[in-house]
Motif scaffolding. Structure first.
Motif, mmCIF file in Angstrom:
data_model
loop_
_atom_site.group_PDB
_atom_site.id
_atom_site.type_symbol
_atom_site.label_atom_id
_atom_site.label_comp_id
_atom_site.label_asym_id
_atom_site.label_seq_id
_atom_site.Cartn_x
_atom_site.Cartn_y
_atom_site.Cartn_z
ATOM 1 N N TRP A 27 0.796 -1.226 0.000
ATOM 2 C CA TRP A 27 0.000 0.000 0.000
ATOM 3 C C TRP A 27 0.830 1.278 0.000
ATOM 4 O O TRP A 27 0.616 2.176 0.809
ATOM 5 N N PHE A 28 1.830 1.409 -0.877
ATOM 6 C CA PHE A 28 2.564 2.662 -0.928
ATOM 7 C C PHE A 28 1.886 3.605 -1.921
ATOM 8 O O PHE A 28 1.346 3.174 -2.935
ATOM 9 N N PRO A 29 1.884 4.909 -1.625
ATOM 10 C CA PRO A 29 1.153 5.865 -2.463
ATOM 11 C C PRO A 29 1.901 6.199 -3.756
ATOM 12 O O PRO A 29 3.132 6.255 -3.785
ATOM 13 N N ILE A 30 1.141 6.413 -4.804
ATOM 14 C CA ILE A 30 1.665 6.892 -6.080
ATOM 15 C C ILE A 30 0.796 8.067 -6.498
ATOM 16 O O ILE A 30 -0.430 7.984 -6.451
ATOM 17 N N SER A 31 1.450 9.152 -6.878
ATOM 18 C CA SER A 31 0.689 10.296 -7.390
ATOM 19 C C SER A 31 1.262 10.704 -8.740
ATOM 20 O O SER A 31 2.465 10.715 -8.952
ATOM 21 N N ILE A 32 0.361 11.022 -9.647
ATOM 22 C CA ILE A 32 0.742 11.470 -10.981
ATOM 23 C C ILE A 32 0.105 12.835 -11.190
ATOM 24 O O ILE A 32 -1.122 12.963 -11.176
ATOM 25 N N GLY A 33 0.934 13.853 -11.344
ATOM 26 C CA GLY A 33 0.425 15.201 -11.543
ATOM 27 C C GLY A 33 -0.376 15.708 -10.358
ATOM 28 O O GLY A 33 -1.328 16.460 -10.535
ATOM 29 N N GLY A 34 -0.021 15.271 -9.161
ATOM 30 C CA GLY A 34 -0.720 15.704 -7.953
ATOM 31 C C GLY A 34 -1.958 14.892 -7.608
ATOM 32 O O GLY A 34 -2.560 15.081 -6.563
ATOM 33 N N ALA A 35 -2.357 13.978 -8.485
ATOM 34 C CA ALA A 35 -3.530 13.141 -8.231
ATOM 35 C C ALA A 35 -3.068 11.763 -7.771
ATOM 36 O O ALA A 35 -2.157 11.173 -8.356
ATOM 37 N N GLU A 36 -3.691 11.280 -6.718
ATOM 38 C CA GLU A 36 -3.363 9.958 -6.195
ATOM 39 C C GLU A 36 -3.909 8.866 -7.114
ATOM 40 O O GLU A 36 -5.026 8.950 -7.601
ATOM 41 N N VAL A 37 -3.108 7.840 -7.338
ATOM 42 C CA VAL A 37 -3.531 6.672 -8.114
ATOM 43 C C VAL A 37 -4.075 5.650 -7.122
ATOM 44 O O VAL A 37 -3.396 5.278 -6.167
ATOM 45 N N GLY A 38 -5.288 5.190 -7.340
ATOM 46 C CA GLY A 38 -5.934 4.269 -6.410
ATOM 47 C C GLY A 38 -5.445 2.841 -6.537
ATOM 48 O O GLY A 38 -4.758 2.467 -7.502
ATOM 49 N N GLN A 39 -5.811 2.043 -5.567
ATOM 50 C CA GLN A 39 -5.436 0.632 -5.558
ATOM 51 C C GLN A 39 -6.138 -0.144 -6.664
ATOM 52 O O GLN A 39 -5.628 -1.168 -7.115
ATOM 53 N N THR A 40 -7.286 0.352 -7.107
ATOM 54 C CA THR A 40 -8.005 -0.326 -8.186
ATOM 55 C C THR A 40 -7.166 -0.352 -9.458
ATOM 56 O O THR A 40 -7.149 -1.355 -10.185
ATOM 57 N N ALA A 41 -6.442 0.728 -9.718
ATOM 58 C CA ALA A 41 -5.571 0.774 -10.896
ATOM 59 C C ALA A 41 -4.476 -0.279 -10.788
ATOM 60 O O ALA A 41 -4.125 -0.928 -11.780
ATOM 61 N N SER A 42 -3.929 -0.468 -9.592
ATOM 62 C CA SER A 42 -2.901 -1.492 -9.406
ATOM 63 C C SER A 42 -3.479 -2.894 -9.568
ATOM 64 O O SER A 42 -2.822 -3.777 -10.115
#
Length: 64
Positions: A27-42
């Motif tokens: 559960w480490f956070p990823i942000s692209i352009g200031g928006a958080e990428v959710g776990q659903t994408a992973s």
């Protein structure tokens, strides 16, 4: 596609699937352009890459 190229792409997809699974487990956070990428994408990334990887490995095994 040659057997070597098919295997190389399958290994690359396996690595991407492993990173997606690691993110799902720890559960480490990823942000692209200031928006958080959710776990659903992973989760979707893991499922799609793992399926493609299996298909390519099976295709490389039967390729002449």
């Amino acid at each position: 596609m040659s057997k070597l190229a098919t295997t190389a792409v399958a290994i690359l997809l396996l690595a991407v699937a492993a990173v997606a699974l690691y993110r799902l487990l720890f559960w480490f956070p990823i942000s692209i352009g200031g928006a958080e990428v959710g776990q659903t994408a992973s989760l979707l990334t893991f499922v799609i890459c793992a399926a493609l990887c299996l298909m390519l490995f099976r295709g490389a095994k039967t390729e002449h």
